[in-house]
Design a protein around this motif. Sequence first.
Motif, PDB file in Angstrom:
ATOM      1  N   TYR A  59       1.197 -17.058 -37.157  1.00 18.46           N
ATOM      2  CA  TYR A  59       0.425 -17.112 -38.396  1.00 18.46           C
ATOM      3  C   TYR A  59      -0.872 -16.311 -38.314  1.00 18.46           C
ATOM      4  O   TYR A  59      -1.246 -15.641 -39.280  1.00 18.46           O
ATOM      5  N   ALA A  98      -0.291 -12.748 -39.008  1.00 15.42           N
ATOM      6  CA  ALA A  98       0.313 -12.480 -40.317  1.00 15.42           C
ATOM      7  C   ALA A  98      -0.672 -12.634 -41.467  1.00 15.42           C
ATOM      8  O   ALA A  98      -0.509 -11.996 -42.519  1.00 15.42           O
ATOM      9  N   LEU A 102      -0.937 -11.064 -45.612  1.00 14.88           N
ATOM     10  CA  LEU A 102      -0.490 -11.955 -46.672  1.00 14.88           C
ATOM     11  C   LEU A 102      -1.435 -11.938 -47.867  1.00 14.88           C
ATOM     12  O   LEU A 102      -1.030 -12.224 -48.994  1.00 14.88           O
ATOM     13  N   LYS A 142       0.808 -11.060 -53.303  1.00 18.67           N
ATOM     14  CA  LYS A 142       1.507 -12.336 -53.181  1.00 18.67           C
ATOM     15  C   LYS A 142       0.667 -13.463 -53.777  1.00 18.67           C
ATOM     16  O   LYS A 142      -0.543 -13.532 -53.551  1.00 18.67           O
ATOM     17  N   ILE A 192       2.619 -17.023 -50.221  1.00 24.39           N
ATOM     18  CA  ILE A 192       1.895 -17.091 -48.952  1.00 24.39           C
ATOM     19  C   ILE A 192       2.218 -18.386 -48.219  1.00 24.39           C
ATOM     20  O   ILE A 192       2.460 -18.388 -47.004  1.00 24.39           O
ATOM     21  N   GLN A 246       5.204 -18.334 -46.063  1.00 29.69           N
ATOM     22  CA  GLN A 246       5.106 -17.605 -44.799  1.00 29.69           C
ATOM     23  C   GLN A 246       4.281 -18.354 -43.760  1.00 29.69           C
ATOM     24  O   GLN A 246       4.132 -17.876 -42.625  1.00 29.69           O
TER      25      GLN A 246
END
Length: 405
Positions: free
Chosen positions: A279, A282, A286, A291, A296, A299
């Motif tokens: 995370y 990422a 994001l 998004k 989000i 993910q």
Amino acid sequence: MKINKYLLQVIFLISLSLFTFSCKDDDGDVTPAVAIDRLDEGDRLFGRGVNELRSLIALSDNEELNEIAELFQYDVTHYKVTYKTTYLDEEIIASGLVTFPETTEAMPMISFQNGTIASNAEAPTVNTQTFLTLSSVASAGYIFVIPDYIGFGASSNLISPYHNAEYAGRAVVDLMRAARELASQEGYNFSGEAFLSGYSEGGYATLAAHKMIEEETPDGFELIASAPSSGGYDVKGFQEYFFSLDTYDNPFYLAFVALSYQSVYGYDDPLSDLFQEPYASAIPALFDGSKNGSAINAQLTTNISELLQPDILVNLDTDPKYSNFVAALVDNTITNWIPVAPIYMYHGTADITVPYESSLDSRSQFIAAGASAELVTLTNLVGADHGSGFLPYLVEAVNLFESLK
């Protein structure tokens, strides 16, 4: 008909969340021209007649919305506005919506701040169908403004300073100043009286703007009252609530705050100090503006012990490693000052997304700072959660402002 009803319900629920001219007052006297300071451009979008607005509301078959529609008196004209504001000590161009009632009478202003968005497609000047329908409140006799917030709309190239008090307040106050300038330029008459309203993140931005207006006393504005709802005003307290949970359905909130504070304060602490992999790596991508919050969340993980580093859950307040993040949380908590204009808080009693108790605690903090119990009040939206609380709040806020005009 069922499709129209559904769309209007969604539209009103939303994100569950000026060189100078002169104008005339209601006696026909010319009011002083307003110098252009914050306004960049004001583009007229279109107008709507009062009967059209009432018909749109009637299609929803919603008693709460019909209650608001009963107040409609004026045709309205919508504008998309770009305006000057400051971010990280630089002047930038931000954007928002401004709606005027078609009258030469002097009208007060309402600034409405929407709930959390993560994608640029959700910004008021982009998602105009939703927000211009909300702006029909202007027909009741208000200049109605909605900021995009920094990081969306005209400033979408920037990481949004989410839950940062200075820039949340600045985006609101500078748009209000630009709206005053546009009113003068276009021949509308602003009375000088101002109201602030907002839901969820918008509640937080509302309090930030309230504080900023009273500290800076911008020319031409008299703040009558603010009505924030369902916001996380005590940012440090909300972090403590988040850390106490096993699961949380909107983990992107904390990721957004962490990324925002890293950007605003420029500290080098990596996101991996707070978040576990994959995370931590990422998260920046994001929040590229493509998004929304649901995308989000998909993910990330709702399991707090999997999302956050084990050490931060235990040692956040004691390990110097986390001091920058803790300081930012404390700095952006906005419940430790004494307002001049009254604050009418609202919150759904069944809200667990931004817990109802957070507003109870925030009001207590205002009173502990020296505010009277009459100056800062809390109205319970009984049985409402974070989604279902918006419409009851909207009706309450509009009726409140009507009573204070």
